[in-house]
Enzyme design. Sequence first.
Site, PDB file in Angstrom:
ATOM      1  N   PRO A  23       0.793  -1.747   0.380  1.00  0.00           N
ATOM      2  CG  PRO A  23      -0.138  -0.720   2.276  1.00  0.00           C
ATOM      3  CD  PRO A  23       1.023  -2.086   1.411  1.00  0.00           C
ATOM      4  CE1 TYR A 182       0.219   7.731   9.782  1.00  0.00           C
ATOM      5  CE2 TYR A 182       0.747   5.679   8.896  1.00  0.00           C
ATOM      6  CZ  TYR A 182       0.898   6.985   8.952  1.00  0.00           C
ATOM      7  OH  TYR A 182       0.889   7.626   8.515  1.00  0.00           O
ATOM      8  CG  LEU A 300      15.462  -1.301   2.114  1.00  0.00           C
ATOM      9  CD1 LEU A 300      16.615  -0.526   2.874  1.00  0.00           C
ATOM     10  CD2 LEU A 300      15.437   0.073   0.665  1.00  0.00           C
TER      11      LEU A 300
HETATM   12  C1  LIG Z   1       5.267   6.464  -1.707  1.00  0.00           C
HETATM   13  C2  LIG Z   1       4.783   5.676  -0.168  1.00  0.00           C
HETATM   14  C3  LIG Z   1       3.720   5.065  -0.114  1.00  0.00           C
HETATM   15  C4  LIG Z   1       3.231   4.490   1.541  1.00  0.00           C
HETATM   16  N1  LIG Z   1       2.318   4.839   1.868  1.00  0.00           N
HETATM   17  C5  LIG Z   1       2.307   3.694   2.319  1.00  0.00           C
HETATM   18  C6  LIG Z   1       0.040   2.805   3.506  1.00  0.00           C
HETATM   19  O1  LIG Z   1      -0.395   3.702   2.416  1.00  0.00           O
HETATM   20  N2  LIG Z   1       0.268   2.192   3.739  1.00  0.00           N
HETATM   21  C7  LIG Z   1       1.296   1.785   4.705  1.00  0.00           C
HETATM   22  O2  LIG Z   1       1.211   0.791   5.348  1.00  0.00           O
HETATM   23  N3  LIG Z   1       2.589   2.369   4.319  1.00  0.00           N
HETATM   24  C8  LIG Z   1       3.077   2.297   3.066  1.00  0.00           C
HETATM   25  N4  LIG Z   1       4.586   3.588   2.575  1.00  0.00           N
HETATM   26  C9  LIG Z   1       5.361   2.080   2.870  1.00  0.00           C
HETATM   27  C10 LIG Z   1       6.018   0.869   2.353  1.00  0.00           C
HETATM   28  O3  LIG Z   1       3.742  -0.512   1.900  1.00  0.00           O
HETATM   29  C11 LIG Z   1       6.808   0.158   2.843  1.00  0.00           C
HETATM   30  O4  LIG Z   1       6.406  -0.613   3.208  1.00  0.00           O
HETATM   31  C12 LIG Z   1       7.565   0.850   2.476  1.00  0.00           C
HETATM   32  O5  LIG Z   1       8.273   1.533   1.762  1.00  0.00           O
HETATM   33  C13 LIG Z   1       9.055  -0.389   2.249  1.00  0.00           C
HETATM   34  O6  LIG Z   1       9.245  -1.401   1.591  1.00  0.00           O
HETATM   35  P1  LIG Z   1       9.771  -0.643   0.260  1.00  0.00           P
HETATM   36  O7  LIG Z   1      11.193  -0.706   0.385  1.00  0.00           O
HETATM   37  O8  LIG Z   1       9.389  -1.379  -1.526  1.00  0.00           O
HETATM   38  O9  LIG Z   1       9.573   1.219  -1.227  1.00  0.00           O
HETATM   39  C14 LIG Z   1       5.346   3.841   1.852  1.00  0.00           C
HETATM   40  C15 LIG Z   1       6.122   3.863   1.078  1.00  0.00           C
HETATM   41  C16 LIG Z   1       6.496   5.041   0.542  1.00  0.00           C
HETATM   42  C17 LIG Z   1       7.225   4.909  -1.178  1.00  0.00           C
END
Ligand SMILES: Cc1cc2nc3c(=O)[nH]c(=O)nc-3n(C[C@H](O)[C@H](O)[C@H](O)COP(=O)(O)O)c2cc1C
Length: 369
Positions: A23, A182, A300
């Site tokens: 998300p 949250y 990551l």
């Molecule tokens: C633009 C953006 C918006 C995000 N919004 C949410 C969200 O709505 N809900 C949530 O649980 N995490 C949110 N996250 C966290 C991501 O879901 C994810 O857990 C985090 O970015 C780590 O994963 P990654 O390294 O693949 O980016 C968001 C991250 C990004 C970059």
Amino acid sequence: MSLLFSPIQLGNVTLDNRVIIAPMCQYSAQEGCANDWHMIHLGHLALSGAGLLIVEATAVEADGRITPGDLGLWSDDTEAALAKVVQAIRRHSPITLGIQLGHAGRKASSRAPWDGGQQIPVAEGGWIAHAPSAVPHLDSELPPRALDAEGLARIKQAFVDSALRADRLGFEVIELHAAHGYLLHEFLSPISNRRDDAYGGSLENRMRFPLEVFQAVRAALPGKTLGVRVSATDWVEGGWDAGQTVAFAQALKALGCDFMDASSGGVSPRQQITLGAGYQVPFAQKIKRETGLPTMAVGLITEARQAEQILQEEQADMIALARGMLYDPRWAWHAAAELGGQVKAPQQYWRSQPRDQKALFGEIRTGQR
Ligand SMILES: Cc1cc2nc3c(=O)[nH]c(=O)nc-3n(C[C@H](O)[C@H](O)[C@H](O)COP(=O)(O)O)c2cc1C
């Protein structure tokens, strides 16, 4: 055989593969209503070939928005706006759709990250946040109002009502947001929960409200694939940690939880996070091993072979990506090509299949599931 590109059963739903689009808040809605941005953003991600696309944290009540631009699902108007997006996706993509339902708690009434992310004063269009205790996230912030029995009942009902709307819209998977500082996480963590009633103090008491919310949603939608995203640790001494997370996951499992999604942090500015490739995977592994629940790893994870190895080593059952998906929305296609898997691609794009990857696109036609 690639595990990443093998199906997985989550409750009543079978995902085509184990690539999950995490998300991601877009802070681009108007009064909670999805608009053209969501059509473009979710529309393009719906063509990604991922096994599950989870729509951003969606507020169950207006005051539960992180920013005024958060998506919401608390009224007929917000439901109708999202219906347009979901229906368009359904016409053109067979992807399984999920939605994350959340409440910002004390982190409500903030500016979008690109505007600095600070709390918005009431005089500038902000609102007073609700939380387990009247303790602000930052000392400089206006404290939230501690929820009373009436407030707890209202929010629990709001989660149920939003979940029913999500179900009506055709979302196949619902994820409750109990991470990132949250509201539900604020109840779990002793850092943000200073209550001295049945909802604070002991672990059992701190878990009570999130579990009540889960139970109420589960009761309203008995057959629905329902999971929970947790912050498995606060990264603060004396805060919420992996051991408590396992206790929470076990309690959720007993109430009929279908999956866990293991993130971390977000409840305290004092957090000390050691970032690195797959840094949250050990939390997914612990939850999976100690509860047996299907578990998503996130954070990551950027490479196809890294994702495959996490699954092969039974550290997690699914791999969620956020930033990597925005950077390369065809991540799943490229990963499938690398790992010898298959993805569903729209027939309009079939001619893009590389010559040496004749089996990359499964035989699926638009709208066919
Ligand atoms: C633009 C953006 C918006 C995000 N919004 C949410 C969200 O709505 N809900 C949530 O649980 N995490 C949110 N996250 C966290 C991501 O879901 C994810 O857990 C985090 O970015 C780590 O994963 P990654 O390294 O693949 O980016 C968001 C991250 C990004 C970059």
